[in-house]
Motif scaffolding. Structure first.
Motif, PDB file in Angstrom:
ATOM      1  N   GLU A 183       0.837  -1.188   0.000  1.00  9.99           N
ATOM      2  CA  GLU A 183       0.000   0.000   0.000  1.00  9.99           C
ATOM      3  C   GLU A 183       0.882   1.252   0.000  1.00  9.99           C
ATOM      4  O   GLU A 183       2.080   1.191   0.274  1.00  9.99           O
ATOM      5  N   LYS A 184       0.279   2.388  -0.298  1.00  9.59           N
ATOM      6  CA  LYS A 184       1.055   3.620  -0.457  1.00  9.59           C
ATOM      7  C   LYS A 184       1.844   3.961   0.810  1.00  9.59           C
ATOM      8  O   LYS A 184       3.050   4.267   0.751  1.00  9.59           O
ATOM      9  N   ARG A 185       1.208   3.907   1.972  1.00  7.27           N
ATOM     10  CA  ARG A 185       1.894   4.251   3.214  1.00  7.27           C
ATOM     11  C   ARG A 185       2.973   3.219   3.541  1.00  7.27           C
ATOM     12  O   ARG A 185       4.046   3.572   4.048  1.00  7.27           O
ATOM     13  N   GLU A 186       2.695   1.958   3.276  1.00  6.98           N
ATOM     14  CA  GLU A 186       3.698   0.921   3.516  1.00  6.98           C
ATOM     15  C   GLU A 186       4.915   1.125   2.627  1.00  6.98           C
ATOM     16  O   GLU A 186       6.061   0.922   3.061  1.00  6.98           O
ATOM     17  N   LEU A 187       4.669   1.520   1.400  1.00  4.17           N
ATOM     18  CA  LEU A 187       5.776   1.737   0.469  1.00  4.17           C
ATOM     19  C   LEU A 187       6.642   2.911   0.902  1.00  4.17           C
ATOM     20  O   LEU A 187       7.874   2.872   0.778  1.00  4.17           O
ATOM     21  N   GLU A 188       6.020   3.963   1.427  1.00  5.22           N
ATOM     22  CA  GLU A 188       6.786   5.100   1.920  1.00  5.22           C
ATOM     23  C   GLU A 188       7.720   4.670   3.051  1.00  5.22           C
ATOM     24  O   GLU A 188       8.892   5.074   3.101  1.00  5.22           O
ATOM     25  N   THR A 189       7.201   3.838   3.955  1.00  6.60           N
ATOM     26  CA  THR A 189       8.030   3.325   5.049  1.00  6.60           C
ATOM     27  C   THR A 189       9.123   2.407   4.513  1.00  6.60           C
ATOM     28  O   THR A 189      10.275   2.468   4.946  1.00  6.60           O
TER      29      THR A 189
ATOM     30  N   ILE B 113      15.532  -4.378   4.873  1.00  3.48           N
ATOM     31  CA  ILE B 113      14.732  -4.407   3.643  1.00  3.48           C
ATOM     32  C   ILE B 113      14.189  -5.808   3.410  1.00  3.48           C
ATOM     33  O   ILE B 113      12.996  -5.999   3.132  1.00  3.48           O
ATOM     34  N   ARG B 114      15.071  -6.811   3.531  1.00  7.03           N
ATOM     35  CA  ARG B 114      14.643  -8.200   3.337  1.00  7.03           C
ATOM     36  C   ARG B 114      13.615  -8.615   4.389  1.00  7.03           C
ATOM     37  O   ARG B 114      12.647  -9.318   4.091  1.00  7.03           O
TER      38      ARG B 114
ATOM     39  N   ASN C 283       9.654   7.698  -8.797  1.00  3.59           N
ATOM     40  CA  ASN C 283       8.827   8.260  -7.741  1.00  3.59           C
ATOM     41  C   ASN C 283       7.998   7.149  -7.086  1.00  3.59           C
ATOM     42  O   ASN C 283       8.131   5.971  -7.424  1.00  3.59           O
ATOM     43  N   LEU C 284       7.127   7.542  -6.148  1.00  2.00           N
ATOM     44  CA  LEU C 284       6.393   6.552  -5.353  1.00  2.00           C
ATOM     45  C   LEU C 284       5.481   5.690  -6.223  1.00  2.00           C
ATOM     46  O   LEU C 284       5.440   4.461  -6.080  1.00  2.00           O
TER      47      LEU C 284
ATOM     48  N   LEU D 114      13.979   2.539   4.332  1.00  2.00           N
ATOM     49  CA  LEU D 114      14.922   1.582   4.902  1.00  2.00           C
ATOM     50  C   LEU D 114      16.227   1.599   4.111  1.00  2.00           C
ATOM     51  O   LEU D 114      16.217   1.663   2.883  1.00  2.00           O
ATOM     52  N   LYS D 115      17.340   1.491   4.802  1.00  2.00           N
ATOM     53  CA  LYS D 115      18.650   1.546   4.151  1.00  2.00           C
ATOM     54  C   LYS D 115      19.405   0.222   4.227  1.00  2.00           C
ATOM     55  O   LYS D 115      20.058  -0.170   3.264  1.00  2.00           O
TER      56      LYS D 115
END
Length: 226
Positions: free
Chosen positions: A61-67, A77-78, A115-116, A71-72
């Protein structure tokens, strides 16, 4: 960009899975009245595969993708990808393959400065394509290419509501190039690790050969001299 494809998969290639549930996806809340095959090894999973369409938030979802994009560290990330897979997806090597796939796609999106919406679309395209490939046992390379290409077309043409143009021609070529390098080139390996591999073993004992009776040696006659 050069991807080290599926870095974490290679150490596990020799670990063969024998339980079919570790490979195939299973649909939750399945209707118990549906016909079941007597041979479990030949029962295909009942997964509803989405036809090609506009797909921006099918993986995250959009908010999940922003979070997720903040991550670095590789490990985080995994771990985030694993947390979004859900219990319906198989565990073991098949899950490792999927995590490495989405990790490499995420790196590509970041390096391409997408972009997102563009990142969500690319992640969703790879997610849906992998779901399509692993949902049946007879999906050919041609079918998987056409499915991904059709998904890509829905995000590169300005014909609402069936498609939206969020990628330029060059960006779409780059995404297709990534798909060919990362997925199609490794399709035999993905098939081997994510789908059941059937083998037929025949147990057959050879009967011992009958013992030959030792024949009596005849006396050689003496030849007379001429």
């Amino acid at each position: 960009m050069t991807e080290k494809n599926f870095d974490s998969v290679l150490p596990h290639v020799s670990k063969y899975e024998t339980h079919i549930g570790h490979y195939l996806l299973q649909r939750e809340n399945r209707n118990p009245d549906e016909e079941q095959s007597d041979l479990f090894a030949y029962r295909e999973p009942c997964v509803d595969v989405k036809p090609p369409a506009v797909s921006l938030w099918d993986f995250l979802e959009k908010r999940e993708l922003e979070t997720f994009l903040r991550l670095k560290k590789k490990a985080r990330i995994r771990k985030f990808i694993v947390s979004k897979i859900g219990g319906a997806h198989p565990k073991g090597i098949g899950r490792t393959v999927f995590v490495e796939l989405m990790y490499n796609v995420t790196k590509f999106c970041k390096n391409s400065n997408f972009n997102l919406e563009q990142t969500g679309a690319v992640l969703s395209q790879f997610y849906l394509t992998h779901l399509f490939f692993t949902s049946k046992l007879d999906v050919s390379a041609e079918k998987i290419y056409v499915y991904f290409k059709d998904l890509a077309m829905h995000h590169s043409l300005p014909f609402a509501p069936n498609s939206i143009k969020i990628f330029s021609l060059k960006e779409m070529k780059d995404v297709m190039g990534l798909f060919c390098r990362l997925y199609l080139r490794n399709l035999p390996l993905i098939r081997f690790l994510c789908l059941p591999n059937f083998a037929f073993y025949l147990s057959y004992e050879l009967e011992p050969e009958p013992k030959k009776e030792k024949g009596k040696k005849g006396k050689k006659g003496k030849k007379g001299k001429k």
